[in-house]
Design an enzyme around this catalytic site. Structure first.
Site, PDB file in Angstrom:
ATOM      1  NE  ARG A  48     -10.482 -23.313  47.802  1.00 22.96           N
ATOM      2  CZ  ARG A  48     -11.074 -23.916  46.756  1.00 22.96           C
ATOM      3  NH1 ARG A  48     -10.554 -23.835  45.542  1.00 22.96           N
ATOM      4  NH2 ARG A  48     -12.182 -24.588  46.919  1.00 22.96           N
ATOM      5  CE1 TYR A  96      12.143 -17.506  60.169  1.00 27.99           C
ATOM      6  CE2 TYR A  96      10.814 -18.708  58.579  1.00 27.99           C
ATOM      7  CZ  TYR A  96      10.961 -18.133  59.834  1.00 27.99           C
ATOM      8  OH  TYR A  96       9.954 -18.209  60.733  1.00 27.99           O
ATOM      9  CG  ASP A 133      12.887 -15.119  51.801  1.00 32.47           C
ATOM     10  OD1 ASP A 133      12.496 -13.927  51.879  1.00 32.47           O
ATOM     11  OD2 ASP A 133      12.619 -15.972  52.672  1.00 32.47           O
ATOM     12  CE  LYS A 162       8.790 -11.745  59.791  1.00 33.25           C
ATOM     13  NZ  LYS A 162       8.542 -12.908  59.020  1.00 33.25           N
TER      14      LYS A 162
HETATM   15  C1  LIG Z   1      13.465 -14.301  55.557  1.00 33.57           C
HETATM   16  C2  LIG Z   1      12.170 -14.938  55.919  1.00 33.57           C
HETATM   17  N1  LIG Z   1      11.521 -15.684  55.018  1.00 33.57           N
HETATM   18  C3  LIG Z   1      10.333 -16.290  55.293  1.00 33.57           C
HETATM   19  C4  LIG Z   1       9.755 -16.166  56.539  1.00 33.57           C
HETATM   20  C5  LIG Z   1       8.469 -16.879  56.811  1.00 33.57           C
HETATM   21  O1  LIG Z   1       7.421 -15.981  56.826  1.00 33.57           O
HETATM   22  P1  LIG Z   1       6.062 -16.160  57.669  1.00 33.57           P
HETATM   23  O2  LIG Z   1       6.433 -16.066  59.109  1.00 33.57           O
HETATM   24  O3  LIG Z   1       5.205 -15.046  57.174  1.00 33.57           O
HETATM   25  O4  LIG Z   1       5.540 -17.519  57.321  1.00 33.57           O
HETATM   26  C6  LIG Z   1      10.380 -15.386  57.506  1.00 33.57           C
HETATM   27  C7  LIG Z   1       9.773 -15.231  58.839  1.00 33.57           C
HETATM   28  O5  LIG Z   1      10.382 -14.752  59.772  1.00 33.57           O
HETATM   29  C8  LIG Z   1      11.619 -14.758  57.190  1.00 33.57           C
HETATM   30  O6  LIG Z   1      12.277 -14.005  58.097  1.00 33.57           O
END
Ligand SMILES: Cc1ncc(COP(=O)(O)O)c(C=O)c1O
Length: 386
Positions: free
Chosen positions: A53, A105, A177, A202
């Site tokens: 971990r 998001y 982000d 992604k």
């Molecule tokens: C812009 C953005 N940030 C964060 C996330 C969250 O990521 P995760 O699905 O890997 O938890 C997403 C998921 O679609 C996203 O599109």
């Protein structure tokens, strides 16, 4: 001799940043250290690895790689993008206030509103494409500005330099982000951002076969605390997933060039199609922030959204694509098409969706790296069903 020059290009960084041949065998590619613990040589004597971990060499190689790609000092990886966001919020304390983009998001909004408010954190959502709205939302309790640019799915941009200047004037930490752009298309630290998060699920992984998240930072106090949180809370990225993302980042520049090029072709095609009422893509010259996109991004990204006039017409298109998969998520080699109002943004209340311009007739495409003519043909035949 150091392997990398002082200013390596981004394609070189993608392949080499943080990567050294494995010290045990010389393996050129980082092995998957699929172990939960490490044998110690004697009591109190080990090779720097005690428990997985806390330390894992595959994960550490990915963290160095992503820090290099973003121009950051260090990275910490987590079990998902949301776990990464949750970890970076741990740099705050009860009573702190966050200014956040109103079109963040949906899962981030749900985390902030449904979970983190319980811990006396406060969030205000503003249109961060308007710098004046950011300035007005800052209060004496504001400790963080949380940005997404471009936004999902309406693809509005925030001027990163301008936003960072305002935030830093008020001692507010800027988090970006950067999932939608990827560090190939946009490197927010160069514009002044302090912390970057990604859903590595992604573009960074790029092959739709792993879920993960990363936080990279430049300030030593942030890095130290995030490292502590990663171990103390334990939402770590597993070694197999770390390896998959590391495999993915090696081709990030090549993939992003294709995503950028094909998305522009499809956006222009859709903009000229009589059944499409509106296209959102920063690469189109009529996008309200096209000039900012040119200044801030390398290419315009792989996401397009467009409107079809009604939910029924959107449904007809979505039910008739054949090469494109109707699916959530984005950033993979394959093209995905989705209906944000009922899929990715279903957790966002309808009035908030309308406020950000997310209409029920909107369709989003994550443009993959297939032959663009095949993608155009698929859209053409699906549009014929409307
Ligand atoms: C812009 C953005 N940030 C964060 C996330 C969250 O990521 P995760 O699905 O890997 O938890 C997403 C998921 O679609 C996203 O599109």
């Amino acid at each position: 001799m150091a392997k990398l020059s002082t200013r390596p290009g981004i394609s070189t960084l993608a392949i080499h940043a943080g990567q050294e041949p494995d010290p045990t065998t010389g393996a050129v590619m980082t092995p998957i250290y699929q172990t939960s613990t490490y044998a110690q040589e004697a009591l109190g004597k080990n090779k720097g690895f005690e428990y997985a971990r806390t330390h894992n060499a595959t994960r550490a190689a990915l963290e160095r790689n992503l820090a290099g790609l973003e121009g950051a000092k260090h990275g910490l990886s987590f079990a998902s993008g949301l776990a990464a966001t949750n970890a970076l919020i741990q740099t705050l304390s009860a009573g702190d206030h966050v200014v956040c983009g109103q079109n963040t998001y949906g899962g981030t909004y749900r985390l902030f509103e449904r979970v983190l408010r319980k811990y006396q954190l406060d969030f205000t959502y503003v249109d961060t494409s308007k710098l004046g709205d950011i300035r007005r939302a800052i209060t004496p309790s504001t400790k963080m500005l949380f940005l997404e640019t471009p936004t999902n799915p309406v693809l509005r941009l925030t001027d990163l330099s301008g936003a960072c200047e305002i935030a830093h004037d008020h001692n507010v930490v800027v988090v970006v982000d950067n999932t939608f752009a990827s560090p190939y298309v946009q490197r927010p630290i160069g514009f002044g951002a302090d912390i970057i998060i990604h859903s590595t699920t992604k573009f960074l992984n790029g092959h739709s076969d792993s879920v993960g998240g990363i936080v990279v930072a430049v300030r030593d106090d942030h890095i130290e605390w995030l490292r502590f949180v990663q171990n103390a809370e334990g939402a770590i990225l597993g070694p197999m997933d770390a390896w998959l993302v590391l495999r993915g980042t090696k081709t990030l520049p090549l993939r992003m060039d294709r995503h950028n090029a094909s998305a522009l072709v499809l956006a222009e095609f859709l903009a000229g199609h009589p059944k499409v009422t509106r296209v959102h893509y920063p690469g189109l010259t009529n996008h309200p922030q096209h000039d900012l996109a040119r200044r801030q991004m390398r290419g315009f990204g792989g996401l397009i959204s467009f409107e079809l006039g009604s939910l029924e017409r959107a449904r007809a298109l979505l039910n008739n694509v054949s090469l494109m998969a109707l699916a959530e998520s984005l950033g993979g080699v394959e093209t995905l098409i989705s209906h944000p109002a009922t899929m990715t943004h279903a957790s966002v209340p309808p009035d908030r969706r309308l406020e950000i311009g997310l209409t029920d007739d909107m369709v989003r495409v994550s443009v993959g790296i297939e032959d663009v003519d095949d993608l155009k043909d698929d859209l053409t035949q699906a549009l014929d069903h409307i």
